[in-house]
Write a protein that holds these residues in place. Structure first.
Motif, PDB file in Angstrom:
ATOM      1  N   VAL A  74      -1.148   7.747  -2.063  1.00 47.59           N
ATOM      2  CA  VAL A  74      -2.327   7.271  -2.231  1.00 47.59           C
ATOM      3  C   VAL A  74      -3.053   8.220  -3.171  1.00 47.59           C
ATOM      4  O   VAL A  74      -3.457   7.664  -4.386  1.00 47.59           O
ATOM      5  N   ARG A  75      -3.189   9.426  -2.916  1.00 47.54           N
ATOM      6  CA  ARG A  75      -3.795  10.443  -3.494  1.00 47.54           C
ATOM      7  C   ARG A  75      -3.078  10.796  -5.152  1.00 47.54           C
ATOM      8  O   ARG A  75      -3.682  11.181  -5.886  1.00 47.54           O
ATOM      9  N   ASP A 132      -3.547  -1.409  -1.950  1.00 47.33           N
ATOM     10  CA  ASP A 132      -4.683  -1.757  -2.619  1.00 47.33           C
ATOM     11  C   ASP A 132      -4.804  -0.539  -3.785  1.00 47.33           C
ATOM     12  O   ASP A 132      -5.088  -1.123  -4.815  1.00 47.33           O
ATOM     13  N   THR A 133      -4.452   0.450  -3.272  1.00 48.03           N
ATOM     14  CA  THR A 133      -4.392   1.475  -4.479  1.00 48.03           C
ATOM     15  C   THR A 133      -3.556   1.333  -5.787  1.00 48.03           C
ATOM     16  O   THR A 133      -3.691   1.393  -6.798  1.00 48.03           O
ATOM     17  N   ILE A 134      -2.384   0.986  -5.504  1.00 45.91           N
ATOM     18  CA  ILE A 134      -1.341   0.535  -6.536  1.00 45.91           C
ATOM     19  C   ILE A 134      -1.699  -0.496  -7.265  1.00 45.91           C
ATOM     20  O   ILE A 134      -1.732  -0.608  -8.635  1.00 45.91           O
ATOM     21  N   ASP A 135      -2.585  -1.547  -6.729  1.00 46.32           N
ATOM     22  CA  ASP A 135      -2.927  -2.882  -7.357  1.00 46.32           C
ATOM     23  C   ASP A 135      -4.080  -2.484  -8.216  1.00 46.32           C
ATOM     24  O   ASP A 135      -4.115  -2.684  -9.388  1.00 46.32           O
ATOM     25  N   GLY A 138      -2.741   0.021 -11.212  1.00 45.13           N
ATOM     26  CA  GLY A 138      -1.788  -0.782 -12.005  1.00 45.13           C
ATOM     27  C   GLY A 138      -2.963  -1.700 -12.742  1.00 45.13           C
ATOM     28  O   GLY A 138      -2.601  -1.618 -14.068  1.00 45.13           O
ATOM     29  N   GLY A 139      -3.708  -2.482 -12.195  1.00 44.81           N
ATOM     30  CA  GLY A 139      -4.710  -3.185 -13.125  1.00 44.81           C
ATOM     31  C   GLY A 139      -5.321  -2.564 -14.172  1.00 44.81           C
ATOM     32  O   GLY A 139      -5.543  -3.167 -15.244  1.00 44.81           O
ATOM     33  N   ARG A 140      -6.066  -1.319 -13.554  1.00 37.01           N
ATOM     34  CA  ARG A 140      -6.727  -0.561 -14.776  1.00 37.01           C
ATOM     35  C   ARG A 140      -5.879  -0.286 -15.848  1.00 37.01           C
ATOM     36  O   ARG A 140      -6.227  -0.307 -16.912  1.00 37.01           O
TER      37      ARG A 140
END
Length: 206
Positions: A74-75, A132-135, A138-140
């Motif tokens: 995550v980090r 959630d972090t990946i989404d 990635g979205g950003r």
């Protein structure tokens, strides 16, 4: 038997500075232990010893080493920003130069610890926080790339949304793979070939 997601949840979210420091010590120690011993031999006992805390204290924060590795990933993802791109007008300059900026930043974000990066790729379990972090991340990035595609005069693609998704996936996946085992291809060669491939695609070269 607890669900896989619950098994990966940290047990304690620090609210005080001292608790946050202890959590940081655990994560830092785990990164060193996994890099030194590998994942199989990187036990929670070794992590606690490296962090200079009791195993009981470690378990107050994380239920197992899978949860620790998930938090490290995550980090890693949250730190991965296109720092150079953030400071540039992506519609200015040549298309190739802009693509090179994006590729080089992706490479630079994965240089720190190839052994740990390889372990994260091969061993990490996917907690809900990690998904959630990946989404979110990635979205950003897809949004940033789509914005530059829309503004750069040399871009010739049929669908901006699809093109942005493809570029982010291609650059990120290949940068992860290369930097996890940098002996496979010289970094300079990798950068040049990936830049050429993405640039030709964006220009619509036949």
């Amino acid at each position: 038997m607890p669900s896989a997601d619950r098994r990966l949840q940290p047990r304690r979210k620090p609210r005080q500075a001292r608790a946050e420091l202890t959590r940081e010590r655990i994560l830092t120690a785990a990164a060193h232990v996994f890099g030194e011993y590998g994942y199989a031999a990187g036990t929670t006992n070794r992590i606690a010893e490296r962090a200079r805390i009791s195993i009981g204290s470690l378990y107050q924060y994380f239920p197992n080493k899978d949860a620790i590795l998930a938090e490290l990933l995550v980090r890693h993802i949250e730190r991965g920003t296109w720092t150079q791109a953030d400071q540039l007008d992506l519609s200015a300059g040549s298309l190739e130069a802009t693509v090179r900026t994006l590729v080089r930043d992706a490479i630079d974000n994965h240089r720190d610890d190839p052994q740990l990066l390889r372990i994260m790729i091969e061993e990490a379990s996917f907690s809900q926080e990690l998904r959630d972090t990946i989404d979110r991340h990635g979205g950003r990035r897809v949004g940033e790339v789509r914005d530059f595609l829309a503004r750069h005069p040399d871009v010739r693609v049929r669908d901006l949304d699809t093109a942005a998704e493809l570029i982010v996936f291609t650059v990120e996946t290949n940068a992860h793979k290369l930097m996890a085992d940098p002996r496979t291809i010289p970094v300079e060669t990798f950068e040049n070939e990936l830049v050429d491939m993405v640039t030709r695609y964006l220009r619509g070269d036949q």
